[in-house]
Design a protein around this motif. Structure first.
Motif, mmCIF file in Angstrom:
data_model
loop_
_atom_site.group_PDB
_atom_site.id
_atom_site.type_symbol
_atom_site.label_atom_id
_atom_site.label_comp_id
_atom_site.label_asym_id
_atom_site.label_seq_id
_atom_site.Cartn_x
_atom_site.Cartn_y
_atom_site.Cartn_z
ATOM 1 N N ASN A 87 0.805 -1.219 0.000
ATOM 2 C CA ASN A 87 0.000 0.000 0.000
ATOM 3 C C ASN A 87 0.840 1.273 0.000
ATOM 4 O O ASN A 87 0.295 2.369 -0.116
ATOM 5 C CB ASN A 87 -0.957 0.007 1.199
ATOM 6 C CG ASN A 87 -0.243 -0.116 2.527
ATOM 7 O OD1 ASN A 87 0.564 -1.022 2.708
ATOM 8 N ND2 ASN A 87 -0.526 0.766 3.450
ATOM 9 N N GLU A 88 2.167 1.153 0.109
ATOM 10 C CA GLU A 88 3.033 2.329 0.060
ATOM 11 C C GLU A 88 3.787 2.451 -1.265
ATOM 12 O O GLU A 88 4.396 3.489 -1.539
ATOM 13 C CB GLU A 88 4.057 2.274 1.204
ATOM 14 C CG GLU A 88 3.441 2.307 2.591
ATOM 15 C CD GLU A 88 4.487 2.160 3.688
ATOM 16 O OE1 GLU A 88 5.693 2.147 3.352
ATOM 17 O OE2 GLU A 88 4.100 2.046 4.865
ATOM 18 N N MET A 89 3.747 1.415 -2.076
ATOM 19 C CA MET A 89 4.675 1.339 -3.204
ATOM 20 C C MET A 89 4.378 2.361 -4.303
ATOM 21 O O MET A 89 5.298 2.984 -4.844
ATOM 22 C CB MET A 89 4.680 -0.074 -3.789
ATOM 23 C CG MET A 89 5.234 -1.121 -2.840
ATOM 24 S SD MET A 89 5.488 -2.726 -3.627
ATOM 25 C CE MET A 89 7.012 -2.435 -4.541
ATOM 26 N N ASP A 90 3.105 2.525 -4.659
ATOM 27 C CA ASP A 90 2.789 3.414 -5.775
ATOM 28 C C ASP A 90 3.198 4.854 -5.483
ATOM 29 O O ASP A 90 3.795 5.531 -6.330
ATOM 30 C CB ASP A 90 1.294 3.347 -6.092
ATOM 31 C CG ASP A 90 0.890 2.026 -6.727
ATOM 32 O OD1 ASP A 90 1.774 1.163 -6.910
ATOM 33 O OD2 ASP A 90 -0.304 1.853 -7.039
ATOM 34 N N ALA A 91 2.864 5.338 -4.289
ATOM 35 C CA ALA A 91 3.209 6.717 -3.944
ATOM 36 C C ALA A 91 4.720 6.912 -3.903
ATOM 37 O O ALA A 91 5.246 7.927 -4.382
ATOM 38 C CB ALA A 91 2.583 7.089 -2.598
#
Length: 476
Positions: A87-91
């Motif tokens: 859940n942190e990868m895209d940003a």
């Protein structure tokens, strides 16, 4: 960067996905594997920088580290591995791209549904056709189809992702609970309507025995849960409602499409309104149905990987006898029923991918590693030894490995049978605009308008159609 994309990434990071992952780890009594330390400092410009989704199992992290170690020795290079929460990868990736410092390799377990089609569309991914074209015949067609993505700059499709795994929407159910309901000796119907009636009857029988907390259908209707979107899309596929063509064109105005969407909304909402889906299904995160199933509240549920049974696939010893009984005897993985009109249902497949970037500083080293990774030995280490079968291979040679068809493993063999049937990639592979439809979970919102706001299925379908059209018109 596109303002809407920034906003949705913030919401994903701060909201439902994070909650869902935390709850899922607690429910399964298996927390996400801790990230091992980086393999190098990353300061050397020759160091291969890898961003990889943190494993559900510790063995998943260990497998990619072992493969990288083999490559480092073979190529006499260093690699810096950063394991990251999904859940942190895209940003994080978008920030790195803005700064002109993307990693050399990137893998997210939801990349095929979210960020990868967008970056291909924006000409930010490196073309990897030199890796895939010479061995194109080795891959299943759906994996190839999902890897050739549209680029708005070139106005063509190019090969921008290396496929290595696949996941489908599986159905899991409890064999022992059907026996208690007196249905253990009856074959589960394969006809569409008969199939769903079977689970209703199972609930009715158990309720008659005093099991008030049990539900026949673990179907999510929550906008915070990706399973609700994927399951609804599988229903649309069953009814023959085509939303996007392989060339990326919307098909919403095709004759009969609206009627089919209305039919799915009416049937799906009916399961909930008739009391066969838990009331809290409107609030589930991605862990909700998993928790309900493992707690025994749900007789059956759908899930986008084999992670539910894998929570019980433990080493054979005296402490794990109960879990092994659940895995091998009580829990069942099965395919979907036939389409309402008859015939096998085409399954929507998520293709797990790895990408490198136009601005990566070590593109050639990245391709060297990808070429190395695609060897059968390394793919087996990653998918079989590391992932324990959570994702299936995407090459015909590996799918023929007896490990996947082992009749002693009821879940892997069932998953293989589904993967060998008719399949297609998600619509995100056809059009990057559909990533926004998926992120907004348009189908769950349409369902909630019926369930909570008492909208008619017709008006809910009209809203969804208008919303999708608007998304495509504004997409850049």
């Amino acid at each position: 960067m596109h303002a809407g994309l920034r906003r949705r990434l913030f919401l994903a990071t701060a909201g439902a996905l994070g909650v869902g992952l935390a709850a899922y780890g607690a429910a399964c009594t298996r927390e996400p594997a801790p990230a091992p330390p980086s393999a190098a400092t990353g300061d050397d410009s020759r160091t291969l920088r890898v961003w990889w989704a943190q494993g559900f199992l510790p063995e998943e992290n260990e497998a990619i580290l072992a493969i990288l170690d083999r490559w480092k020795r073979a190529e006499n290079r260093e690699a810096d591995v950063r394991f990251m929460p999904v859940n942190e990868m895209d940003a994080e990736l978008l920030r790195a791209l803005d700064e002109g410092k993307p990693p050399d390799l990137f893998h997210s377990t939801v990349g095929d549904m979210r960020i990868i089609p967008i970056l291909a569309w924006r000409n930010q991914l490196a073309d990897v056709s030199d890796l895939i074209e010479p061995r194109k015949h080795e891959f299943i067609p759906t994996a190839i189809e999902a890897s050739y993505l549209k680029n708005k700059v070139t106005k063509q499709r190019g090969c921008y992702a290396v496929p290595f795994g696949q996941q489908l929407s599986y159905i899991h159910y409890w064999r022992d609970q059907l026996a208690i309901a007196g249905l253990g000796d009856q074959p589960i119907p394969t006809g569409w309507s008969e199939y769903w009636r079977f689970w209703k009857e199972a609930q009715d029988r158990l309720r008659a025995q005093g099991r008030e907390g049990v539900y026949g259908l673990g179907l999510s209707v929550s906008p915070m849960d990706v399973d609700s979107f994927n399951t609804f899309e599988q229903f649309l596929e069953a009814y023959g409602a085509r939303i996007v063509s392989p060339d990326g064109a919307l098909l919403l105005d095709a004759l009969g499409t609206r009627d089919k969407i209305v039919a799915v909304l009416r049937e799906y909402a009916g399961f909930f309104n008739d009391g066969y889906v838990p009331k809290d299904a409107v609030e589930w995160t991605s862990a909700g149905n998993n928790i309900g199933f493992l707690e025994g509240r749900l007789l059956m549920t759908t899930n986008g990987s084999l992670s539910i049974p894998l929570t019980q696939k433990l080493d054979p010893n005296e402490y794990n006898l109960g879990a092994r009984e659940l895995y091998y005897d009580k829990m069942v993985t099965a395919g979907w029923p036939d389409r309402p009109g008859g015939g096998p249902l085409r399954m929507i497949v998520g293709i797990k991918q790895i990408v490198t970037f136009e601005r990566s500083r070590n593109k050639e080293a990245a391709k060297s590693f990808l070429r190395f990774l695609l060897s059968p030995e390394n793919m087996n280490l990653l998918l079989r030894d590391g992932g324990k079968g959570r994702y299936l291979p995407v090459t015909t040679r590996l799918l023929e490995d007896p490990y996947w068809s082992d009749p002693e493993d009821p879940h892997l063999s069932a998953a293989l049978r589904m993967a060998l049937g008719p399949t297609r990639p998600g619509y995100e592979a056809y059009s990057a605009a559909y990533t926004e439809v998926q992120f907004q979970n348009v189908w769950a919102k349409a369902l909630l308008s019926v369930l909570q706001n008492k909208a008619s299925p017709e008006s809910a379908a009209d809203w969804a159609i208008a919303h999708i059209k608007d998304t495509f018109e504004k997409w850049d």
